[in-house]
Design a protein around this motif. Structure first.
Motif, PDB file in Angstrom:
ATOM      1  N   ARG A 293       7.346 -15.558   7.656  1.00 54.38           N
ATOM      2  CA  ARG A 293       8.061 -13.639   7.686  1.00 54.38           C
ATOM      3  C   ARG A 293       9.475 -13.814   6.986  1.00 54.38           C
ATOM      4  O   ARG A 293       9.584 -12.755   6.942  1.00 54.38           O
ATOM      5  CB  ARG A 293       8.267 -13.313   8.576  1.00 54.38           C
ATOM      6  N   GLY A 294      10.008 -14.858   7.151  1.00 52.74           N
ATOM      7  CA  GLY A 294      11.796 -14.747   6.337  1.00 52.74           C
ATOM      8  C   GLY A 294      12.425 -14.694   7.307  1.00 52.74           C
ATOM      9  O   GLY A 294      13.969 -13.039   6.884  1.00 52.74           O
TER      10      GLY A 294
ATOM     11  N   LEU B  65       9.992 -20.646   0.498  1.00 54.02           N
ATOM     12  CA  LEU B  65       9.532 -19.351   0.789  1.00 54.02           C
ATOM     13  C   LEU B  65      10.248 -18.361   0.126  1.00 54.02           C
ATOM     14  O   LEU B  65      10.123 -17.551  -0.258  1.00 54.02           O
ATOM     15  CB  LEU B  65       9.038 -19.080   1.895  1.00 54.02           C
ATOM     16  N   THR B  66      11.767 -18.687   0.911  1.00 50.20           N
ATOM     17  CA  THR B  66      12.466 -18.012  -0.269  1.00 50.20           C
ATOM     18  C   THR B  66      12.663 -17.891  -2.025  1.00 50.20           C
ATOM     19  O   THR B  66      12.647 -16.777  -2.492  1.00 50.20           O
ATOM     20  CB  THR B  66      13.735 -18.988   0.117  1.00 50.20           C
ATOM     21  N   GLU B  67      12.224 -19.607  -2.444  1.00 49.15           N
ATOM     22  CA  GLU B  67      12.560 -19.306  -3.740  1.00 49.15           C
ATOM     23  C   GLU B  67      11.314 -18.374  -3.900  1.00 49.15           C
ATOM     24  O   GLU B  67      10.810 -17.684  -5.465  1.00 49.15           O
ATOM     25  CB  GLU B  67      11.618 -20.700  -4.199  1.00 49.15           C
ATOM     26  N   GLN B  68       9.720 -17.767  -3.286  1.00 44.86           N
ATOM     27  CA  GLN B  68       8.904 -17.364  -3.283  1.00 44.86           C
ATOM     28  C   GLN B  68       9.079 -15.387  -3.506  1.00 44.86           C
ATOM     29  O   GLN B  68       8.248 -14.956  -4.443  1.00 44.86           O
ATOM     30  CB  GLN B  68       7.400 -17.888  -2.978  1.00 44.86           C
ATOM     31  N   ARG B  69      10.109 -15.564  -3.184  1.00 40.40           N
ATOM     32  CA  ARG B  69      10.277 -13.868  -2.555  1.00 40.40           C
ATOM     33  C   ARG B  69      11.050 -13.768  -3.816  1.00 40.40           C
ATOM     34  O   ARG B  69      11.234 -12.448  -3.990  1.00 40.40           O
ATOM     35  CB  ARG B  69      11.333 -14.083  -0.890  1.00 40.40           C
ATOM     36  N   ARG B  70      12.045 -14.575  -4.146  1.00 43.46           N
ATOM     37  CA  ARG B  70      12.792 -14.610  -5.334  1.00 43.46           C
ATOM     38  C   ARG B  70      12.148 -14.517  -6.616  1.00 43.46           C
ATOM     39  O   ARG B  70      13.061 -13.209  -7.265  1.00 43.46           O
ATOM     40  CB  ARG B  70      13.592 -16.166  -5.898  1.00 43.46           C
TER      41      ARG B  70
ATOM     42  N   ARG C 108       8.776 -13.005  -6.936  1.00 43.66           N
ATOM     43  CA  ARG C 108       8.739 -12.148  -6.345  1.00 43.66           C
ATOM     44  C   ARG C 108       9.305 -10.426  -6.750  1.00 43.66           C
ATOM     45  O   ARG C 108       8.890  -9.881  -8.278  1.00 43.66           O
ATOM     46  CB  ARG C 108       7.611 -11.793  -5.794  1.00 43.66           C
ATOM     47  N   ARG C 109      10.885 -10.924  -6.652  1.00 41.04           N
ATOM     48  CA  ARG C 109      11.644  -9.658  -7.043  1.00 41.04           C
ATOM     49  C   ARG C 109      11.507  -9.937  -8.560  1.00 41.04           C
ATOM     50  O   ARG C 109      11.607  -8.894  -8.536  1.00 41.04           O
ATOM     51  CB  ARG C 109      12.733 -10.049  -5.965  1.00 41.04           C
TER      52      ARG C 109
END
Length: 372
Positions: A21-22, A74-79, A81-82
């Motif tokens: 969930r971050g 997960l952090t890299e995926q969120r980055r 997606r942004r």
């Protein structure tokens, strides 16, 4: 499995869920730093630890490493997606801006028909080669002429010319429209020549009531030209076979890969001479007795503005600014030339490029009213 192992498993699952969930900080960059030696001791265990304890420590260390790796992924995926969202919004903004520009150009860019209230010169631009697929085409120039003619506050209609000429048919169409308006006698039509007003451009200018040019402007070139090449020897040397089928013995008489015989050359010269005669007669009708009696006047020569005024090809030496001050008291004018449709220009260029790529001949006349 004992009670502590159950707690450890629940704790690990909770950490994994939080990482997904971050909600947990990135352990790679946050949290207390563990010295390399301490890490080694944690994996190696303490003296007296049993084998089972060592295996449990190693398992926990592996799970912790896996937690950190999953958190980083997960952090890299969120980055990522942004950034994807940012570029999609940027692309959407560009598309919306382009659509808005096109809609504005098509529906709102054209003048509403209300001329400026103050007295002014009504300009119509004739710039570049005169051709059906060029900005200086008969339809666009004629539309501008009529809009300028209907402007009540326009003191005069001014053809602002800077062109070496071009298509005989396009030039004749504009000439005929100027003569039609001129006969109505509502307001003067004046041609102002900038750098060059030659051949087909002078054909258009000769229909005006007056012609103004600068002393160094190039004026005249009253003649007709056809230019081509003969490649019959080159194609033989390259070993290329030319295949042309026609119905009509003279249909391909201008084929550059075939020799031009005397009878074809003589016929083509009559076409040039007849077109030249039309040019001369229209210039004489437009200029009248202002033309000098000089045998070189219609020979295709081009003169400076200073020479042209002596030959009667122009009426006055001057500029657009000087003309405006003389007619309306100050250098003020309004451009009535229709704006260019960007999609139309793109379509014309694409069609021409595609035709050239496919080897399809365009339907332009080989004759030119153009200074060379």
């Amino acid at each position: 499995m004992n009670h502590d192992d159950g707690n450890n498993d629940r704790s690990r699952r909770r950490r994994l869920d939080d990482a997904a969930r971050g909600d947990t900080p990135d352990r790679w960059t946050q949290g207390p730093e563990v010295a390399p030696r301490a890490k080694h001791e944690a994996l190696a265990g303490r003296p007296g630890d049993s084998d089972e304890t060592l295996r449990e420590r190693q398992r926990l260390a592996q799970i912790e490493m896996m937690d950190r790796w999953i958190g980083g992924v997960l952090t890299e995926q969120r980055r990522t997606r942004r950034w994807k969202l940012f570029f999609r919004l940027l692309l959407l903004s560009v598309v919306v801006a382009l659509v808005s520009l096109v809609v504005h150009r098509v529906y709102f860019a054209e003048p509403s028909g209300a001329a400026p209230a103050q007295e002014h010169l009504a300009l119509v631009e004739v710039h570049g080669v005169i051709a059906s697929d060029a900005p200086a085409n008969a339809e666009r120039i004629i539309q501008g002429l009529n809009r300028a003619w209907e402007a009540d506050s326009a003191a005069a209609v001014v053809l602002h010319i800077d062109s070496p000429g071009g298509s005989p048919v396009q030039s004749q169409r504009v000439y005929a429209e100027i003569m039609r308006l001129r006969e109505q006698g509502d307001k003067p039509i004046i041609a102002v020549i900038e750098d060059i007003g030659a051949s087909g451009a002078y054909y258009i200018a000769s229909a005006a009531d007056e012609i103004v040019a600068s002393p160094a402007s190039l004026v005249g070139s009253i003649g007709v030209i056809y230019a081509g090449f003969g490649f019959q020897e080159a194609i033989d040397r390259l070993g290329v076979e030319r295949r042309v089928m026609t119905a009509g013995e003279n249909k391909a008489f201008l084929d550059p890969f075939q020799p031009l015989d005397e009878s074809s050359a003589a016929f083509w010269q009559t076409v040039l001479a007849q077109t030249h005669r039309q040019f001369i007669e229209d210039v004489q009708a437009g200029r009248g007795d202002r033309l000098a009696d000089d045998e070189t006047l219609f020979s295709g020569l081009v003169w400076s503005g200073e020479q042209a005024i002596e030959l009667g090809l122009i009426d006055e030496l001057g500029s657009l600014e000087q003309l405006a001050r003389a007619r309306v008291g100050k250098a003020v004018w309004e451009d009535y030339t229709p704006s260019l449709d960007p999609f139309d220009r793109l379509t014309r260029r694409f069609t021409s490029a595609a035709a050239a790529l496919l080897g399809i001949e365009v339907s332009h006349s080989p004759l030119r009213f153009e200074a060379r």
